[in-house]
Design an enzyme around this catalytic site. Sequence first.
Site, short mmCIF file in Angstrom:
data_model
loop_
_atom_site.label_atom_id
_atom_site.label_comp_id
_atom_site.label_asym_id
_atom_site.label_seq_id
_atom_site.Cartn_x
_atom_site.Cartn_y
_atom_site.Cartn_z
N HIS A 120 41.49 40.34 39.63
CA HIS A 120 40.26 40.10 39.89
C HIS A 120 40.12 38.28 39.75
O HIS A 120 39.24 37.80 40.57
CB HIS A 120 39.36 40.53 38.59
CG HIS A 120 39.20 42.12 38.74
ND1 HIS A 120 38.35 42.87 39.79
CD2 HIS A 120 39.58 43.20 37.88
CE1 HIS A 120 38.44 44.00 39.44
NE2 HIS A 120 38.66 44.16 38.39
N GLU B 180 37.98 45.48 43.14
CA GLU B 180 39.03 46.47 42.45
C GLU B 180 40.33 46.57 43.22
O GLU B 180 41.29 46.89 42.70
CB GLU B 180 38.25 47.89 42.20
CG GLU B 180 38.73 48.84 41.17
CD GLU B 180 38.79 48.29 39.73
OE1 GLU B 180 38.22 47.45 39.66
OE2 GLU B 180 39.40 48.99 39.09
N HIS C 71 45.98 43.35 35.74
CA HIS C 71 44.88 43.86 36.59
C HIS C 71 43.56 42.75 36.48
O HIS C 71 43.18 42.62 37.41
CB HIS C 71 44.20 45.23 35.43
CG HIS C 71 43.14 45.74 35.95
ND1 HIS C 71 43.19 46.83 36.77
CD2 HIS C 71 41.70 45.38 36.32
CE1 HIS C 71 41.98 47.20 37.39
NE2 HIS C 71 40.94 46.31 36.84
N GLU C 72 43.47 42.00 35.31
CA GLU C 72 42.39 41.06 35.36
C GLU C 72 42.72 39.80 36.09
O GLU C 72 42.05 39.12 36.58
CB GLU C 72 42.00 40.82 33.95
CG GLU C 72 41.61 41.86 33.03
CD GLU C 72 40.48 42.59 33.74
OE1 GLU C 72 39.59 42.03 34.67
OE2 GLU C 72 40.25 43.75 33.26
#
Lengths: 498, 498
Positions: free
Chosen positions: A267, A293, A263-264
């Site tokens: 980003h 997101e 997830h990170e």
Amino acid sequence: MISENAAMNELLEYQRQTEALSSVAERLVWDQETVMPRGATEQRAEETAAMEAMLHARRTDPRIGEWLETAVPQSPSEERILALVARDFARAGAVPAELATEIARQTSLGQGVWAAARASEAPEDFMPLLDQILSLKQDEAHALVAAGFGNGDPYDALLDDYEPGATQSQIAGLFETMRPRLVALREAVLDADGQPEPLRGRFAQETQLRLARACATGFGYDWTRGRMDIAVHPFSSGRWQDSRITTRIVETDPFNCIYSTIHEVGHSSYEQGIDQDHAFTPLGRGVSMGVHESQSRIFENQLGRSRAFTGWLHARMGDMVGGLSITDADEFYRTVNRVTPGYIRTEADEVQYNLHILMRFDLERELIAGRLSADDLEEAWNARFLRDFGVAVDKPSNGVLQDVHWSVGLFGYFPTYALGNVYAGALHQALRAAVPDLDDSLEDGDATPAAEWLRENVHRHGALFEPGELVEGAVGGPVTPEPLLAYLEEKFGAIYDL
Amino acid sequence: MISENAAMNELLEYQRQTEALSSVAERLVWDQETVMPRGATEQRAEETAAMEAMLHARRTDPRIGEWLETAVPQSPSEERILALVARDFARAGAVPAELATEIARQTSLGQGVWAAARASEAPEDFMPLLDQILSLKQDEAHALVAAGFGNGDPYDALLDDYEPGATQSQIAGLFETMRPRLVALREAVLDADGQPEPLRGRFAQETQLRLARACATGFGYDWTRGRMDIAVHPFSSGRWQDSRITTRIVETDPFNCIYSTIHEVGHSSYEQGIDQDHAFTPLGRGVSMGVHESQSRIFENQLGRSRAFTGWLHARMGDMVGGLSITDADEFYRTVNRVTPGYIRTEADEVQYNLHILMRFDLERELIAGRLSADDLEEAWNARFLRDFGVAVDKPSNGVLQDVHWSVGLFGYFPTYALGNVYAGALHQALRAAVPDLDDSLEDGDATPAAEWLRENVHRHGALFEPGELVEGAVGGPVTPEPLLAYLEEKFGAIYDL
């Protein structure tokens, strides 16, 4: 012409410094959440406040107004920079200084009061402060409306800070389409026979970190321009040449570490992928919370939780730990994607996550509009939760006190999470069409063909386009929730044999 | 009176923010030297430059001049704050902006050009730039003299930035006393029979770090307000609640790690020990480079290399690695303190270190006075080295190109190292008189009685007193090099049986 060019150049140079300084302020947050000695909290509060005051003074410097009046852009990029600077300057100037100070004061108290109330399951300790914060945010919203933001709508004026150009009516329209299908899918999944098994065992920190690193590398994370550390709440931080990620370790749940990391990386890849020409301009960062997101979610879910990628992950994990409690790769895929009832948004799976957001969006719109008070919030929360999730909230920390956002004044932020999922669904559809053999790479743990498509179509532009414009350009048409819903129904229909 | 108090309060508040922002700038350097991704250099250069420009603008803000004119201090502390702010404001304003910019530009080039010249043993590649930097620093010195700094002496005007109140004639007087006795001691030691053995073996990084941590704890380092990381060149960084240390690992030389750590703990303890009331004022930091160095040196040498402490270290190291090549504690003490011929200042022992400084001090005074040119520097260096050390320099990287200082414009900085040793000698004498049973604690690896005496007599005051005043107050009389020389002659006389 000379003075017009001079104004443009002075503005760009000033902005360049402001961007560099705000990057330093962001680095300070990273430091605080990862390496700061625990005894340094007072000093850090003072340092952070000084950076914020200095940045606020820069953003409201009257010279910006003068430059904006005379500067003549020499390119579409410069035109866009002027528009972004003008918007930021107008927003910063719209809110009276005393109101801004009072909001900063109350919201800096907010997090502590909220955390204490949550720990003692005592919403009554928090609601009076939330009432004040809400009232201040209403004042802020009205001040922004008076300055021309939000087209007369206070909620939209707040939302505009996180998702420029979005409106509550547009989002409400999307969410109305989504809600019945998500509720139905959730019920069908939870009622299905043959629920997937959880993964059993204990996984050493070092093993989890090695796996997480391998995943990050597989998704194309550039380690020469980033690093990974451990944090209580994983986050990513920084831009361009220095975009860092964090993860966390739960000994019995390696998926927490792995999917937090992916997830990170989503980003961080966005920030790492922005064109170098945009660095140190307002174009040199992700354009909105929703688009940001979408990048973390498509990495984590559509790619990271796909059958193809989890096949590689299953083999790799098995090699590393010498055998898993789940030996079949198909079963492992079902486990990674298992849906279980729960109260907590941050622990929710792909099916239930958006339902959490939809309910917060409706509640906070009511709060800002003044149709719901802080006093009545818990009751409204619990009623809505029962309606959407079919269970009664058992305690406030599992209900109205679970999220930090409102305590720090973040109203208008929640919908960007679901908007990110909608964008991710649309981008994923376009990505699969553009890279039809993507699963071949994912089966080898290599998501870089996807990362490259996203870099080319999303990342590199930074904030050059408005969020909606950017995603529409990437998917080649209007953005609807249909691709996301179809993807969820197909994926979980297959997993649960619906 | 109200407006006078208002001016004082506004100045204090402004200064508070400036101190907090400069603390952030320092944190950024820590980040760069320890955890920054290697691909982030361009971005970091931009961020650092923006922080420096912002801080420079704050230090030269005309409002400071106005506040200084009307502010009325309400206490001796406030009086001292005003004096320090006035000095800083006058210094910052004395140097014309173009000159300051040009110095910043050339010295930012300097380090790279110097490093390349050193790597290729080519002083001729560096000397033309050094000539320019020297010329700019001469201009700066004259501008400072014109503004009243240095009592008409350009070198003193530069020195004043690192050691306020010190003068070259005072330092030259000290050094004249020291030089013949240091040269004689060096020769006697190197000619002595029975030279100590080096320690043999390989020491794992984790073992060295555990030992270093134990040493830091033994010296009273407050881990809740600091941390330890690895850096190429060890340094300490930060103030008050967040003062961090770094160390380095050489597998075959654990003393490098241990004594780097104790040295940096000396610096860091000074910052951690400053009274909380001084935080975020100009009093909230070490008062000068010389006093700072005295704290690191007394920790490292007079305490850390004492027979008592090395006895504990010997036992502890032996336990950790399961036996050392040197089994006798007295012999271990001799090894820790062994003197070997060498060209490099940073590797020099207690006996030879100051001789390195004395020669740099004389050379840089000649440079600033214009009596020595960059072209002739290498020849002058080599001649002086032969005279003081009895050996010819074999290559430029072991001679005139070994230190970074001049390449980044640091003239007037070197003497503070030897001044620190002189202060350390005087403080050590007073400390031993005040804590007569100190060795009993040191034998247990506990240096905190010494650290506490230093905190009480030096650290807590921060920059409340001028450096000379501070050390004289702590030792109860004038500071002379005699205690240092007597300590060295006695210690090394015994070790080498002279």
